[in-house]
Design an enzyme around this catalytic site. Structure first.
Site, PDB file in Angstrom:
ATOM      1  N   MET A 158      37.148  74.795  36.898  1.00 22.33           N
ATOM      2  CA  MET A 158      35.951  74.375  36.118  1.00 22.33           C
ATOM      3  C   MET A 158      35.221  73.576  37.632  1.00 22.33           C
ATOM      4  SD  MET A 158      33.838  74.045  33.565  1.00 22.33           S
ATOM      5  CE  MET A 158      35.034  73.627  31.855  1.00 22.33           C
ATOM      6  N   LYS A 159      35.876  72.944  38.423  1.00 20.03           N
ATOM      7  CA  LYS A 159      35.078  72.137  39.304  1.00 20.03           C
ATOM      8  C   LYS A 159      34.632  73.222  40.452  1.00 20.03           C
ATOM      9  CE  LYS A 159      39.582  71.082  41.583  1.00 20.03           C
ATOM     10  NZ  LYS A 159      40.432  71.326  40.649  1.00 20.03           N
ATOM     11  N   GLY A 160      35.257  74.236  40.726  1.00 22.56           N
ATOM     12  CA  GLY A 160      34.842  75.422  41.690  1.00 22.56           C
ATOM     13  C   GLY A 160      34.918  74.802  43.076  1.00 22.56           C
ATOM     14  N   THR A 192      44.101  68.802  44.940  1.00 20.96           N
ATOM     15  CA  THR A 192      43.585  69.547  43.868  1.00 20.96           C
ATOM     16  C   THR A 192      42.370  69.123  43.073  1.00 20.96           C
ATOM     17  OG1 THR A 192      45.609  68.801  42.490  1.00 20.96           O
ATOM     18  CG2 THR A 192      45.660  71.027  43.437  1.00 20.96           C
TER      19      THR A 192
END
Lengths: 243, 530
Positions: A124-126, B312
């Protein structure tokens, strides 16, 4: 028109370079660096910094004016073969072409445990201001993570009825990334799934020209954004656009 | 230049909240501790065999397997491992009368059967096993003494310690690179392991030259690098520390090899393998408790891996998860006998440089960790996620990382490479990184002692917010328990199930008559919970 690197005046050809020679720091090392730069096609070379790195090596920072020039109009480039689309456009193409969501399976395979590239494209965050494929309403993303066996990829591709498969390789040595991508393609071929899929590979050590050799539909290299991958997938499912 | 000191008490934090975090961590880790006490693993049993002197490989090419694996597998199939490998093994030693290694080779080759001794002989076998266990455990403790003695004679490196990585894949190439790094000013050398070693359920054997993006951790590779760093340390008048990775499926065996070859630091995190390598959580927790007892006795400093959470996730949003994991790692290390000075908690400078006040935020995070863990030799990791290939900007970012490290008294500085994300470091990349760090730590040494953070200012408020979020997270974890929290994806947004992942088949519930004098002696020596 031929151009040269621009330092502080047009076509002065000035280039900055740094390198290490396996030679102890000395006047001989400096002269060797200058002579090497001349062999590289540089004129008016200067060593602006020379530093011993231990007893056996010397580091140099140099400037020189290159004797070469280039006409940018005459170089060959691989142009992107598909247009970049916005998120609503991609969603619309998928809706109209498939009448359902596009199923994407992504994995890192082989010894590589680094999911940073895969996550940059899928999550989602890309990456670099671009949302990942999970953000697209019309895409259903299965992120299998790291060190996935080709056999497990085939199994998930079948179970999920995947339309596209994305294989990522980040850390590699001695061409392991080539071997691993090939193994996945072969496993999909043996399982009879290859032909109906859009198969995409990516990672910092790849370049788009390698697609044919690897038997992939598209290879993406360093710095690829999620929107490029999504646009490519939309382009492929929409088929050739009539002129 | 001012001597290194840890700046504590510079930032006002809520010490009641810190105390609550420690209490919550104790509550959360209770399940993990009881799991670790009531189970053993194939790797833990193999580690015990290695400690009493079983080594070597049998077979050739792809058929080759380490002798400790073959012995444990035979015992497992013929006797079971519920009572441990040592008693059946020493029963064979007593029967064959040919010594430890020869007996192991005979069992591995299928030339000897293994069995549990009859009742009348059990006492004698246990006594023999205990005598060997005592020698083995003494050898681990002797490594700690030898380190202290060497530091005394060679000289101690001044803090902060600069930490560098070598990763050629070939131990014979790693050695000159590591020695060159030490000569340039590096204090700690870490040999990155070959990609994928963490998922091997055996330890490769001998000197190796064929790793991928790293060099296999083997006993011989450890020995060769140790000797090389002792040699260069002697030359430089400064003890050079050696680091490797006690993680993955062979964590206990690697810990034992590291202890006996006098490695000084080991990467050893309570959740890293579970989350980032999909290793089964039960396997990890059992292996970890044993490996941490070994590290405790060997005087090894562990490095935890919280920096990985930030590679991450968003480094601002996830800052509290780093702190929460610190409290859990500290607790699980303490119950395995590690002293506070042996718990090198890890964290990182990974906030996007585009974020306004990035440097102030990094300062707040780094100082908060310093205030919460005043005795820990903190390990601070440089930027990786926002290193773009613009090496000039990257060099500056590494300088800012060094500055924040200097101002907050981080003990161990992993040197940032301006070519991070481009290629494995050039010789010159390492040299420039050391030049950068040396300049900042020299130039800011006095400044660190002058810094106070403004009451109610941005740094203080940010630190308070992270601490509060950490406390809230630990409360939630305590509600569902450690296993439930991992199953719910509360760490690094990764869901792992209790019975999922790799290596669960190597976990064995201990029977009532489990006998392992090594585990008993180790627990007693380091004061671990039993």
């Amino acid at each position: 028109m031929e151009v040269k690197p621009y330092g502080d005046a047009r076509n002065d050809g000035l280039v900055q370079l740094s390198f290490t020679l396996p030679v102890p720091e000395s006047e001989r090392a400096r002269q060797a660096a200058l002579e090497l730069a001349r062999k590289m096609g540089f004129q008016r070379c200067q060593v602006v910094h020379m530093k011993a790195m231990g007893p056996d090596f010397t580091f140099f920072v140099m400037y020189g004016s290159t004797s070469h020039s280039i006409d940018p109009d005459l170089v060959t480039v691989t142009e992107r073969e598909f247009p970049l689309l916005t998120v609503p456009e991609i969603n619309r193409v998928i809706r109209e072409s498939l009448k359902r969501r596009l199923v994407v399976v992504g994995a890192c395979t082989g010894t590589d445990a680094h999911t940073v590239g895969l996550d940059a494209i899928l999550s989602m965050k890309g990456f670099a201001g671009d949302k990942g494929l999970e953000y697209l309403q019309e895409m259903q993303v299965v992120n299998m993570g790291a060190q996935v066996d080709p056999g497990d990829i085939v199994e998930v591709v079948r179970r999920e009825q995947a339309d596209a498969v994305l294989i990522s390789q980040v850390v590699t040595q001695r061409d392991a990334h080539i071997v691993h991508l090939t193994q996945v393609r072969e496993a999909l071929q043996t399982a009879g799934e290859r032909e109906r899929l859009i198969l995409v590979g990516g990672g910092p050590r790849f370049s788009p020209e390698q697609a044919a050799e690897l038997g992939y539909d598209r290879i993406f290299g360093r710095g690829t954004k999620p929107s490029e991958v999504a646009s490519f997938l939309a382009h492929r499912i929409a088929g050739p656009v009539p002129a | 230049m001012r001597a290194f000191e840890r700046p504590v008490g510079r930032l006002r934090i809520d010490h009641d909240a810190v105390a609550e975090c420690r209490e919550l961590a104790a509550e959360i880790s209770a399940d993990v501790e009881s799991l670790a006490r009531s189970n053993t693993t194939v790797s833990l049993e193999r580690a015990c065999l290695r400690l009493v002197g079983v080594d070597g490989v049998a077979g050739d090419g792809s058929e080759a397997a380490p002798t400790p694996n073959l012995v444990v597998d035979r015992v497992r199939s013929e006797v079971g491992l519920e009572r441990g490998v040592l008693i059946p093994f020493f029963n064979s030693v007593a029967q064959g009368g040919r010594g430890i290694q020869a007996t192991a080779e005979a069992i591995a080759a299928g030339e000897m059967t293994v069995s549990w001794p009859p009742e009348r002989e059990l006492k004698g076998v246990l006594a023999a096993a205990t005598a060997e266990a005592l020698t083995a455990v003494d050898r681990v403790a002797a490594a700690a003494q030898e380190r202290t003695a060497r530091i005394g004679s060679v000289g101690e490196a001044a803090k902060p310690w600069f930490y560098e990585i070598v990763a050629t894949g070939n131990i014979h190439e790693d050695i000159p690179q590591a020695q060159a790094a030490a000569r340039e000013g590096c204090d700690i050398v870490a040999v990155i392991r070959s990609t994928g070693q963490s998922l091997l359920d055996y330890v490769p054997y001998g000197a190796t030259t064929d790793g991928f993006a790293g060099t296999f951790a083997t006993q011989e590779n450890f020995r060769l690098m140790r000797a090389a760093l002792d040699e260069v340390g002697q030359e430089l008048g400064r003890y050079i520390r050696l680091t490797n990775y006690a993680s993955g499926l062979c964590m206990p065996e690697i810990a034992v090899m590291a202890a006996t070859e006098r490695l000084d630091m080991m990467l050893n995190d309570c959740m890293y393998g579970i989350i980032f390598r999909d290793i089964n959580m039960q396997r990890t927790f059992v292996d970890q408790h044993f490996s941490r007892m070994v590290h405790a006795l060997a005087g090894i400093v562990i490095n935890t891996g919280e920096d990985n959470y930030l590679t991450t996730a968003n480094a601002v949003d996830a800052a509290h998860t780093v702190l929460a994991s610190h409290f859990l790692n500290e607790r699980l290390a303490s119950v395995a006998g590690l002293r506070r000075e042996q718990i090198g908690l890890g964290h990182a400078f990974e906030i996007d440089p585009e974020v306004p006040d990035q440097i102030a935020l990094e300062l707040a995070h780094a100082q908060l960790v310093r205030e919460c863990f005043p005795d820990a030799p903190l390990k601070y990791m440089p930027p990786t996620k926002h290193m773009t290939g613009n090496i000039f900007q990257g060099f500056l970012l590494d300088g800012m990382f060094n500055l924040v490290g200097a101002l907050t008294g981080q003990d161990i500085i992993l040197l940032g490479m301006m070519t991070e994300g481009v290629h494995t470091p050039f010789l010159s990349d390492r040299d420039l990184a050391l030049e950068n760090a040396s300049y900042i730590f020299r130039g800011a040494a006095t400044l660190a002692g002058e810094i106070r953070f403004e009451e109610g200012g941005d740094v203080e408020r940010r630190a308070a917010q992270v601490l509060e979020e950490c406390c809230q997270m630990l409360r939630k974890v305590a509600e569902v328990g450690m296993f439930g929290a991992i199953e719910a994806g509360m760490f690094a947004d990764t869901v792992r199930t209790r019975d999922g992942g790799k290596g669960l088949d190597g976990v064995i519930r201990k029977g009532e008559s489990y006998l392992n004098p090594i585990v008993d002696l180790l627990s007693d020596r380091v004061g671990a919970t039993r």
